[in-house]
Design an enzyme around this catalytic site. Structure first.
Site, PDB file in Angstrom:
ATOM      1  N   ARG A 170     -61.526 -49.935  21.873  1.00  0.00           N
ATOM      2  CA  ARG A 170     -62.707 -50.798  21.848  1.00  0.00           C
ATOM      3  C   ARG A 170     -62.959 -51.397  23.231  1.00  0.00           C
ATOM      4  O   ARG A 170     -64.106 -51.520  23.670  1.00  0.00           O
ATOM      5  CB  ARG A 170     -62.537 -51.896  20.786  1.00  0.00           C
ATOM      6  CG  ARG A 170     -63.812 -52.656  20.498  1.00  0.00           C
ATOM      7  CD  ARG A 170     -63.709 -53.497  19.244  1.00  0.00           C
ATOM      8  NE  ARG A 170     -62.714 -54.559  19.382  1.00  0.00           N
ATOM      9  CZ  ARG A 170     -62.324 -55.346  18.378  1.00  0.00           C
ATOM     10  NH1 ARG A 170     -62.834 -55.183  17.168  1.00  0.00           N
ATOM     11  NH2 ARG A 170     -61.430 -56.287  18.574  1.00  0.00           N
ATOM     12  N   LYS A 179     -67.467 -55.874  22.486  1.00  0.00           N
ATOM     13  CA  LYS A 179     -66.832 -57.200  22.542  1.00  0.00           C
ATOM     14  C   LYS A 179     -66.946 -57.770  23.952  1.00  0.00           C
ATOM     15  O   LYS A 179     -65.981 -57.815  24.712  1.00  0.00           O
ATOM     16  CB  LYS A 179     -65.368 -57.096  22.092  1.00  0.00           C
ATOM     17  CG  LYS A 179     -64.876 -58.387  21.450  1.00  0.00           C
ATOM     18  CD  LYS A 179     -63.553 -58.202  20.744  1.00  0.00           C
ATOM     19  CE  LYS A 179     -63.020 -59.505  20.217  1.00  0.00           C
ATOM     20  NZ  LYS A 179     -63.700 -59.956  18.994  1.00  0.00           N
ATOM     21  N   GLU A 203     -73.516 -60.246  10.668  1.00  0.00           N
ATOM     22  CA  GLU A 203     -72.129 -60.715  10.625  1.00  0.00           C
ATOM     23  C   GLU A 203     -72.061 -62.197  10.950  1.00  0.00           C
ATOM     24  O   GLU A 203     -73.044 -62.803  11.369  1.00  0.00           O
ATOM     25  CB  GLU A 203     -71.241 -59.920  11.579  1.00  0.00           C
ATOM     26  CG  GLU A 203     -71.558 -60.112  13.052  1.00  0.00           C
ATOM     27  CD  GLU A 203     -70.504 -59.474  13.973  1.00  0.00           C
ATOM     28  OE1 GLU A 203     -69.301 -59.529  13.663  1.00  0.00           O
ATOM     29  OE2 GLU A 203     -70.905 -58.934  15.017  1.00  0.00           O
TER      30      GLU A 203
HETATM   31  C1  PLP Z   1     -63.731 -59.823  17.600  1.00  0.00           C
HETATM   32  C2  PLP Z   1     -64.905 -59.957  16.699  1.00  0.00           C
HETATM   33  C3  PLP Z   1     -64.810 -59.677  15.323  1.00  0.00           C
HETATM   34  C4  PLP Z   1     -63.519 -59.341  14.628  1.00  0.00           C
HETATM   35  O1  PLP Z   1     -62.931 -58.142  15.070  1.00  0.00           O
HETATM   36  P1  PLP Z   1     -61.406 -57.857  14.733  1.00  0.00           P
HETATM   37  O2  PLP Z   1     -61.120 -56.600  15.465  1.00  0.00           O
HETATM   38  O3  PLP Z   1     -61.265 -57.722  13.278  1.00  0.00           O
HETATM   39  O4  PLP Z   1     -60.633 -59.026  15.252  1.00  0.00           O
HETATM   40  C5  PLP Z   1     -65.968 -59.753  14.572  1.00  0.00           C
HETATM   41  N1  PLP Z   1     -67.149 -60.113  15.115  1.00  0.00           N
HETATM   42  C6  PLP Z   1     -67.269 -60.408  16.429  1.00  0.00           C
HETATM   43  C7  PLP Z   1     -68.593 -60.803  16.955  1.00  0.00           C
HETATM   44  C8  PLP Z   1     -66.150 -60.347  17.262  1.00  0.00           C
HETATM   45  O5  PLP Z   1     -66.278 -60.647  18.562  1.00  0.00           O
END
Ligand code: PLP
Length: 345
Positions: free
Chosen positions: A80, A184, A220
């Site tokens: 990622r 991310k 989300e």
């Molecule tokens: C990091 C993140 C998540 C959760 O991802 P995980 O890999 O499960 O920790 C969900 N939404 C956003 C916007 C994030 O930055």
């Protein structure tokens, strides 16, 4: 052993022994080093400061019931971060370097790894920032990658699996259509701070963002994915502005293992009324059950146009709890790791 109360860690910054650092320049990553100096010496012209040439990750290490140390799916975080780096036009560490530095970080700070039995773990924060001095807008060609860590308990210090309330953000988006929501990037968080503060100030635990193009579908929560249980189905939004959560991906696999149907599809806002259970999911707490969702035309106003009461109410839903227990069991070495998710140090 570090002198810490393992039952009262919550989720906050704590200095540990060292962080692990590698720098990219002229096409090469330097050999990673451990440093106890947590202050960077960087040019004020570094791209990370001006244009958010910056991405990060979050993953956890656990001390198991068998005393072994497990890292949960670091290969997924490495991939990622590579996607994030690519989106920023910036180099990112190989899967091998990423994993090596995460392992170094755990080992060099091992006395901060919470012992088994406190529902606590070591959170690792890999960070990728552009460092070369620049004035014009450009991708960075010199990059710093570091991995730091902190012992953590539950996110808010609340009991784990205690349900929280959510509010829908109708007049704020965390990501743009065809923007960077699925990566991310640090920049994504800057845009969500103001609405997040509003929601928190009103007593909500979570802020639920909608698809930025039409505001008719669920995307989300601010820093975690949306998952719902409907009969024997696991429902989660399919949207190109949602961050692909590794926790969500793992929970989907577990749901399938339990014989559930996984539905990755558009989720209209009104469908919230039809769900048996709703959760926010992410690395920090695995899942946060949601007991109610308020809908408001404007986040700043006090007028709630509709409240969705989730049937599971003040308890974590039965199915959600089952999924949670399986993930935590694998992380703690209590259950067989049939998908080979854990890297044992
Ligand atoms: C990091 C993140 C998540 C959760 O991802 P995980 O890999 O499960 O920790 C969900 N939404 C956003 C916007 C994030 O930055």
């Amino acid at each position: 052993m570090a002198n810490l109360d393992w039952d009262d860690l919550s989720f906050k910054y704590r200095q540990t022994n060292v962080m692990i650092v590698s720098r990219y320049k002229d096409g090469e990553w330097s050999a990673p080093v451990a440093t106890s100096d947590f202050d960077f010496h960087l040019s004020a012209y570094a791209g990370t400061f001006h244009y958010a040439n910056s991405a990060f990750e979050g993953l956890k290490a656990f001390r198991g019931v068998d005393n072994k140390v497990r890292l949960f799916r670091p290969d997924e975080n490495a991939k990622r971060l590579q996607r994030s780096g690519h989106r920023l036009g910036m180099a990112a560490p190989s899967e091998e370097l990423f994993t090596q530095m995460c392992c170094m970080c755990v080992k060099e700070n091992i006395e901060y790894l919470p012992p088994y039995g406190h529902n606590a773990s070591m959170y690792l924060r890999p960070l990728l920032i552009g460092t070369n001095p620049q004035l014009g807008i450009a991708s960075s060609n010199e990059v710093l990658f570091c991995v730091m860590c902190s012992p953590v308990g539950t996110y808010s210090g609340a009991k784990s699996l205690s349900p929280g309330t959510a509010v829908i953000a109708r007049d704020y988006d965390r990501a743009a259509p065809h923007g960077t929501g699925a990566y991310k990037l640090s920049a994504n968080y800057a845009t969500s701070l103001y609405p997040y503060n509003l929601a928190h100030g009103q007593g909500y635990r979570e802020l639920l963002f909608l698809d930025p193009a039409t505001h008719t579908k669920v995307d989300e929560f601010g820093s975690s994915n949306f998952l719902a249980i409907k009969g024997n189905s696991y429902v989660t939004p399919l949207s190109d502005s949602v961050l692909p959560s590794i926790t969500n991906k793992s929970l989907q696999t577990v749901a399938e293992d339990f014989g559930m149907k996984v539905e990755k599809r558009a989720v209209p806002v009104e469908e919230i009324a039809e769900f048996d259970e709703i959760n926010a999911c992410g690395t920090a707490v695995v899942i946060t059950p949601i007991c109610s969702v308020d809908d408001k035309a404007a986040l700043e106003s006090n007028v709630v146009t509709k409240t969705y009461k989730i049937p599971s109410g003040d308890e974590c839903g039965v199915v959600s709890r089952k999924l949670y227990n399986r993930i935590r069991g694998i992380q703690d070495g209590l259950e067989e790791d049939i998908h080979n998710w854990c890297l044992v140090l």
